[in-house]
Design a protein around this motif. Structure first.
Motif, PDB file in Angstrom:
ATOM      1  N   LEU A 175       0.828  -1.203   0.000  1.00 41.14           N
ATOM      2  CA  LEU A 175       0.000   0.000   0.000  1.00 41.14           C
ATOM      3  C   LEU A 175       0.866   1.258   0.000  1.00 41.14           C
ATOM      4  CD1 LEU A 175      -2.751  -1.082   2.563  1.00 41.14           C
ATOM      5  CD2 LEU A 175      -2.605  -1.531   0.111  1.00 41.14           C
ATOM      6  N   VAL A 176       1.968   1.226   0.740  1.00 43.61           N
ATOM      7  CA  VAL A 176       2.898   2.370   0.751  1.00 43.61           C
ATOM      8  C   VAL A 176       3.448   2.599  -0.651  1.00 43.61           C
ATOM      9  CG1 VAL A 176       5.107   3.223   1.627  1.00 43.61           C
ATOM     10  CG2 VAL A 176       3.515   2.078   3.178  1.00 43.61           C
ATOM     11  N   LEU A 177       3.803   1.521  -1.342  1.00 45.07           N
ATOM     12  CA  LEU A 177       4.317   1.647  -2.700  1.00 45.07           C
ATOM     13  C   LEU A 177       3.294   2.301  -3.620  1.00 45.07           C
ATOM     14  CD1 LEU A 177       6.637   0.650  -4.789  1.00 45.07           C
ATOM     15  CD2 LEU A 177       4.948  -1.075  -5.388  1.00 45.07           C
ATOM     16  N   LEU A 178       2.050   1.855  -3.549  1.00 42.06           N
ATOM     17  CA  LEU A 178       1.008   2.395  -4.422  1.00 42.06           C
ATOM     18  C   LEU A 178       0.770   3.878  -4.174  1.00 42.06           C
ATOM     19  CD1 LEU A 178      -1.560  -0.555  -4.291  1.00 42.06           C
ATOM     20  CD2 LEU A 178      -0.037   0.041  -6.188  1.00 42.06           C
ATOM     21  N   VAL A 179       0.693   4.274  -2.913  1.00 44.12           N
ATOM     22  CA  VAL A 179       0.444   5.681  -2.585  1.00 44.12           C
ATOM     23  C   VAL A 179       1.635   6.542  -2.980  1.00 44.12           C
ATOM     24  CG1 VAL A 179       0.138   7.306  -0.682  1.00 44.12           C
ATOM     25  CG2 VAL A 179      -1.210   5.204  -0.748  1.00 44.12           C
ATOM     26  N   LEU A 190       3.910   5.918  -5.254  1.00 42.97           N
ATOM     27  CA  LEU A 190       4.016   5.971  -6.709  1.00 42.97           C
ATOM     28  C   LEU A 190       2.949   6.881  -7.302  1.00 42.97           C
ATOM     29  CD1 LEU A 190       5.440   5.010  -9.237  1.00 42.97           C
ATOM     30  CD2 LEU A 190       4.011   2.950  -9.223  1.00 42.97           C
ATOM     31  N   ASP A 191       1.765   6.888  -6.713  1.00 43.31           N
ATOM     32  CA  ASP A 191       0.708   7.780  -7.195  1.00 43.31           C
ATOM     33  C   ASP A 191       1.100   9.234  -6.991  1.00 43.31           C
ATOM     34  OD1 ASP A 191      -2.076   8.269  -8.143  1.00 43.31           O
ATOM     35  OD2 ASP A 191      -2.307   9.100  -6.144  1.00 43.31           O
ATOM     36  N   GLU A 192       1.813   9.525  -5.919  1.00 45.03           N
ATOM     37  CA  GLU A 192       2.219  10.902  -5.635  1.00 45.03           C
ATOM     38  C   GLU A 192       3.400  11.344  -6.492  1.00 45.03           C
ATOM     39  OE1 GLU A 192       2.935  10.745  -1.453  1.00 45.03           O
ATOM     40  OE2 GLU A 192       0.807  10.989  -0.927  1.00 45.03           O
ATOM     41  N   SER A 193       4.344  10.437  -6.752  1.00 44.76           N
ATOM     42  CA  SER A 193       5.551  10.816  -7.496  1.00 44.76           C
ATOM     43  C   SER A 193       5.453  10.507  -8.987  1.00 44.76           C
ATOM     44  CB  SER A 193       6.767  10.090  -6.921  1.00 44.76           C
ATOM     45  OG  SER A 193       6.707   8.694  -7.205  1.00 44.76           O
ATOM     46  N   ARG A 194       4.657   9.487  -9.333  1.00 44.99           N
ATOM     47  CA  ARG A 194       4.542   8.991 -10.719  1.00 44.99           C
ATOM     48  C   ARG A 194       5.915   8.644 -11.296  1.00 44.99           C
ATOM     49  NH1 ARG A 194      -0.778   9.901 -12.560  1.00 44.99           N
ATOM     50  NH2 ARG A 194      -2.021   9.972 -10.647  1.00 44.99           N
ATOM     51  N   ASN A 195       6.825   8.236 -10.421  1.00 43.81           N
ATOM     52  CA  ASN A 195       8.177   7.914 -10.844  1.00 43.81           C
ATOM     53  C   ASN A 195       8.707   6.772  -9.973  1.00 43.81           C
ATOM     54  OD1 ASN A 195      11.282   8.307 -10.466  1.00 43.81           O
ATOM     55  ND2 ASN A 195      10.795   9.390 -12.372  1.00 43.81           N
ATOM     56  N   LEU A 196       9.111   5.669 -10.605  1.00 41.92           N
ATOM     57  CA  LEU A 196       9.569   4.503  -9.844  1.00 41.92           C
ATOM     58  C   LEU A 196      10.874   4.774  -9.108  1.00 41.92           C
ATOM     59  CD1 LEU A 196       8.842   1.221 -11.844  1.00 41.92           C
ATOM     60  CD2 LEU A 196       8.374   1.677  -9.435  1.00 41.92           C
ATOM     61  N   THR A 253      -3.509  -4.073 -14.775  1.00 41.01           N
ATOM     62  CA  THR A 253      -2.485  -3.032 -14.840  1.00 41.01           C
ATOM     63  C   THR A 253      -2.912  -1.866 -13.951  1.00 41.01           C
ATOM     64  OG1 THR A 253      -1.866  -3.635 -17.090  1.00 41.01           O
ATOM     65  CG2 THR A 253      -1.254  -1.432 -16.341  1.00 41.01           C
ATOM     66  N   LEU A 254      -2.041  -1.471 -13.039  1.00 42.07           N
ATOM     67  CA  LEU A 254      -2.361  -0.390 -12.100  1.00 42.07           C
ATOM     68  C   LEU A 254      -1.714   0.929 -12.515  1.00 42.07           C
ATOM     69  CD1 LEU A 254      -1.943  -2.397  -8.773  1.00 42.07           C
ATOM     70  CD2 LEU A 254      -3.998  -2.093 -10.163  1.00 42.07           C
ATOM     71  N   PHE A 255      -0.530   0.841 -13.094  1.00 41.07           N
ATOM     72  CA  PHE A 255       0.173   2.027 -13.593  1.00 41.07           C
ATOM     73  C   PHE A 255       0.735   1.714 -14.975  1.00 41.07           C
ATOM     74  CE2 PHE A 255       0.165   2.813  -9.074  1.00 41.07           C
ATOM     75  CZ  PHE A 255       0.042   4.190  -8.953  1.00 41.07           C
ATOM     76  N   ARG A 256       0.488   2.605 -15.924  1.00 45.70           N
ATOM     77  CA  ARG A 256       1.058   2.445 -17.269  1.00 45.70           C
ATOM     78  C   ARG A 256       2.398   3.170 -17.341  1.00 45.70           C
ATOM     79  NH1 ARG A 256      -4.363   3.740 -18.648  1.00 45.70           N
ATOM     80  NH2 ARG A 256      -5.526   1.906 -19.331  1.00 45.70           N
ATOM     81  N   ARG A 257       3.374   2.505 -17.873  1.00 48.20           N
ATOM     82  CA  ARG A 257       4.706   3.089 -18.014  1.00 48.20           C
ATOM     83  C   ARG A 257       4.727   4.019 -19.218  1.00 48.20           C
ATOM     84  NH1 ARG A 257       3.360  -1.263 -14.879  1.00 48.20           N
ATOM     85  NH2 ARG A 257       5.152  -2.124 -13.733  1.00 48.20           N
ATOM     86  N   GLU A 276       1.402   6.573 -15.393  1.00 51.29           N
ATOM     87  CA  GLU A 276       0.004   7.003 -15.478  1.00 51.29           C
ATOM     88  C   GLU A 276      -0.882   5.987 -14.768  1.00 51.29           C
ATOM     89  OE1 GLU A 276      -3.431   7.271 -18.885  1.00 51.29           O
ATOM     90  OE2 GLU A 276      -1.396   7.864 -19.452  1.00 51.29           O
ATOM     91  N   VAL A 277      -1.621   6.435 -13.766  1.00 46.64           N
ATOM     92  CA  VAL A 277      -2.461   5.526 -12.997  1.00 46.64           C
ATOM     93  C   VAL A 277      -3.703   5.137 -13.800  1.00 46.64           C
ATOM     94  CG1 VAL A 277      -3.759   7.371 -11.837  1.00 46.64           C
ATOM     95  CG2 VAL A 277      -3.508   5.149 -10.719  1.00 46.64           C
ATOM     96  N   THR A 278      -4.086   3.859 -13.732  1.00 47.78           N
ATOM     97  CA  THR A 278      -5.284   3.377 -14.412  1.00 47.78           C
ATOM     98  C   THR A 278      -6.481   3.491 -13.476  1.00 47.78           C
ATOM     99  OG1 THR A 278      -4.990   1.101 -13.631  1.00 47.78           O
ATOM    100  CG2 THR A 278      -3.862   1.729 -15.683  1.00 47.78           C
ATOM    101  N   ASP A 279      -7.664   3.161 -13.974  1.00 47.12           N
ATOM    102  CA  ASP A 279      -8.857   3.199 -13.122  1.00 47.12           C
ATOM    103  C   ASP A 279      -8.723   2.205 -11.967  1.00 47.12           C
ATOM    104  OD1 ASP A 279     -10.012   5.135 -14.681  1.00 47.12           O
ATOM    105  OD2 ASP A 279     -11.244   3.747 -15.849  1.00 47.12           O
TER     106      ASP A 279
END
Length: 308
Positions: free
Chosen positions: A18-22, A24-30, A58-62, A68-71
């Motif tokens: 969950l930490v990774l998802l949040v 990554l959503d904030e930074s949009r950068n791995l 797919t949760l994030f498109r590269r 880019e976060v998916t639905d």
């Protein structure tokens, strides 16, 4: 989803996922996400791949410049934020208990509630629970409901700003909220009976466009065939608004209850203008399908008693 599948998700999913998802959503950068989590980028990439493989989506498109976060990703990030905020609150509560504390109550409120029922209810619950730690955030309803959804608040005093929010929150009405056009005492507009066409030529301090109060203002202008003011500072802070209005010729739209408190010192005045009908009833908002803790329920009872 079968019961076995639900158990499988609960047993596999971890807080670090969950930490990774949040993050990554904030930074949009791995790379930034991996650095924030103190792990290598390949390890972060593998963890994301594991989560996507587990859910089969797919949760994030590269993309070349940003993820880019998916639905599906947006849904999981929303859940992750809620769980992580809940976990933070659990840690705070456990530390408070260990150190002899008596709990914490996080309240959010629209400005109109602050000068009326809210101080009385807070005073009442503090009289009953002197060691209770109370935090109060004042903001517009749309922002309060985001904080309530993600469990940064225990309870909010506001109103719905979108029909979809009725599926997320329970609502108990308190009071209607008339608004006033506010200027500093001695403002040139106090000498006459200005109309909307005249006041929009002055500087304004207003709530952002998405707020109910700004919507009320814009609707009144449209109905009168008057354009929106161009010289505008946007803020949800009542204190900042009053300071700016008091120190300049700026005009603001504020709940009449706020104005009553300020006018007692003679620093502000209300122009003889009616801006639409009173805002719809604000009330007590809590999360649906979630048991209200005893402390929050006690506070809500005090609010309702004073709202009557």
């Amino acid at each position: 989803m079968s019961n076995d599948s639900r158990i499988h998700v609960k047993s596999w999913l971890r807080l670090k996922h969950l930490v990774l998802l949040v993050t990554l959503d904030e930074s949009r950068n791995l790379h930034s996400t991996a650095r924030h989590m103190n792990m290598s980028q390949p390890a972060a990439s593998k963890m994301l791949k594991d989560i996507e493989t587990f859910f089969g989506m797919t949760l994030f498109r590269r993309q070349p410049r940003a993820m880019e976060v998916t639905d599906a990703g947006r849904l999981l990030v929303r859940y992750a934020r809620s769980v992580l905020n809940d976990t933070d609150r659990l840690i705070d509560d456990l530390v408070s208990l260990r150190e002899g504390g008596h709990g914490k109550l996080a309240i959010g409120a629209v400005p109109g509630a602050a000068p009326l029922v809210l101080p009385q209810a807070i005073t009442a619950i503090k009289a009953r629970r002197p060691q209770l730690a109370v935090s109060l955030v004042e903001n517009s309803s749309d922002r309060l409901l985001v904080d309530l959804e993600y469990k940064r608040l225990d309870v909010a005093i506001g109103r719905f700003t979108d029909a979809a929010q009725r599926h997320l929150f329970d609502f108990v009405p308190l009071q209607a909220e008339p608004v006033s056009v506010v200027v500093r005492a001695g403002h040139p507009l106090c000498e006459g009976m200005p109309g909307l066409g005249e006041v929009i030529r002055w500087p304004w301090v207003l709530h952002p466009m998405r707020s109910p109060m700004r919507g009320l203002f814009e609707a009144a202008l449209a109905e009168a065939g008057v354009p929106s003011p161009r010289n505008v500072v946007e803020t949800t802070s009542t204190q900042t608004t009053l300071q700016m209005v008091g120190a300049s010729d700026a005009i603001a739209l504020l709940p009449t209850s706020v104005l009553r408190t300020a006018v007692s010192a003679g620093a502000f005045a209300a122009l003889p203008l009616t801006i639409g009908e009173p805002l719809g009833y604000y009330g007590v908002l809590t999360r649906k399908r979630e048991e209200v803790p005893a402390l929050v329920g006690e506070f809500i009872d005090m609010l309702l008693a004073r709202g009557d």
